[in-house]
Design an enzyme around this catalytic site. Structure first.
Site, PDB file in Angstrom:
ATOM      1  N   GLN A 125       4.314  -0.367 -30.903  1.00 15.14           N
ATOM      2  CA  GLN A 125       4.032  -1.201 -32.087  1.00 15.14           C
ATOM      3  C   GLN A 125       4.587  -0.576 -33.371  1.00 15.14           C
ATOM      4  OE1 GLN A 125      -0.384  -1.606 -30.981  1.00 15.14           O
ATOM      5  NE2 GLN A 125       0.058  -3.549 -31.993  1.00 15.14           N
ATOM      6  N   CYS A 152      -4.563  -8.431 -32.281  1.00 17.20           N
ATOM      7  CA  CYS A 152      -3.572  -7.369 -32.145  1.00 17.20           C
ATOM      8  C   CYS A 152      -2.882  -7.186 -33.490  1.00 17.20           C
ATOM      9  CB  CYS A 152      -2.557  -7.764 -31.073  1.00 17.20           C
ATOM     10  SG  CYS A 152      -1.282  -6.532 -30.796  1.00 17.20           S
ATOM     11  N   HIS A 193      -6.107  -3.027 -23.389  1.00 20.70           N
ATOM     12  CA  HIS A 193      -5.165  -3.742 -24.256  1.00 20.70           C
ATOM     13  C   HIS A 193      -4.039  -2.796 -24.700  1.00 20.70           C
ATOM     14  CE1 HIS A 193      -4.482  -6.494 -27.966  1.00 20.70           C
ATOM     15  NE2 HIS A 193      -3.748  -5.428 -28.203  1.00 20.70           N
ATOM     16  N   GLU A 194      -4.409  -1.566 -25.104  1.00 23.93           N
ATOM     17  CA  GLU A 194      -3.402  -0.615 -25.590  1.00 23.93           C
ATOM     18  C   GLU A 194      -2.481  -0.142 -24.467  1.00 23.93           C
ATOM     19  OE1 GLU A 194      -2.998  -0.629 -28.646  1.00 23.93           O
ATOM     20  OE2 GLU A 194      -4.933  -1.530 -29.097  1.00 23.93           O
ATOM     21  N   HIS A 241       0.228  -2.531 -23.755  1.00 24.75           N
ATOM     22  CA  HIS A 241       1.374  -2.423 -24.676  1.00 24.75           C
ATOM     23  C   HIS A 241       2.443  -1.478 -24.119  1.00 24.75           C
ATOM     24  CE1 HIS A 241       0.503  -4.670 -28.325  1.00 24.75           C
ATOM     25  NE2 HIS A 241      -0.705  -4.162 -28.428  1.00 24.75           N
TER      26      HIS A 241
HETATM   27 NI    NI Z   1      -2.275  -4.853 -29.621  1.00 21.92          NI
END
Ligand code: NI
Length: 172
Positions: free
Chosen positions: A50, A94, A136-137, A140
């Site tokens: 990210q 997010c 969730h992380e 990624h």
């Molecule tokens: Ni996220």
């Protein structure tokens, strides 16, 4: 140092990340910068892709209630090693998809293994919001977003809104 957060859609958010080999000063700096970026956003989790770093690094801190004692965790090469059959549903968001939220069903409890910034192996069972956030992380790091769990129509709707937001940001 606060890092710029990449917004969906972006090919970097769809790419699998490379495992971290050794702890280095650069990695410690990245961990600190990612935590600062996450807290300022504000958010409860952030993954390296990210911020454009394609390494298996995430930061989390779900102690986001008023009066909670912060618990910042930097995880290198995090991995879910076991998951419960029981599931839970959270409305997820997010930092790469601002203002977009949707219910996602995931295992309610996960055991996670990771290396910390001292190069030490850790493992811990997480439940509740922590379990959802860490899953969730880790997604990624495999190029997966929470919208990938939604029905195609809903996912396309969110992606259209994000494209529009990015066009407006580019113009501003
Ligand atoms: Ni996220």
């Amino acid at each position: 140092m606060k890092l710029p957060i990449i917004l969906h859609p972006d090919p970097r958010l769809k790419t699998s990340c490379t495992p971290v080999a050794d702890v280095s000063d650069a990695l410690r700096k990245l961990g600190a910068d990612m935590l600062e970026t996450m807290y300022l956003a504000p958010g409860i989790g952030l993954a390296a892709p990210q911020v454009g770093i394609m390494s298996r690094v995430v930061v989390v801190d779900c102690m986001n209630g008023e009066g909670d004692t912060p618990r910042p965790i930097v995880m290198l090469n995090p991995e879910v090693v076991s998951r419960s059959d029981e599931t839970s549903v959270y409305e997820e968001g997010c930092l790469s998809l601002p203002d977009q939220f949707a219910d996602v069903t995931r295992p309610a409890e996960v055991e996670v293994a990771w290396m910390d910034l001292d190069g030490k192996a850790n493992s811990e069972v997480f439940r509740g919001l922590w379990a959802t956030c860490i899953q969730h992380e880790i997604d990624h790091l495999d190029g997966k977003l929470f919208i990938d769990y939604l029905k195609p129509l809903k996912r396309q709707l969110i992606t259209r809104k994000m494209k529009k937001m990015k066009r407006e940001l580019a113009r501003a």
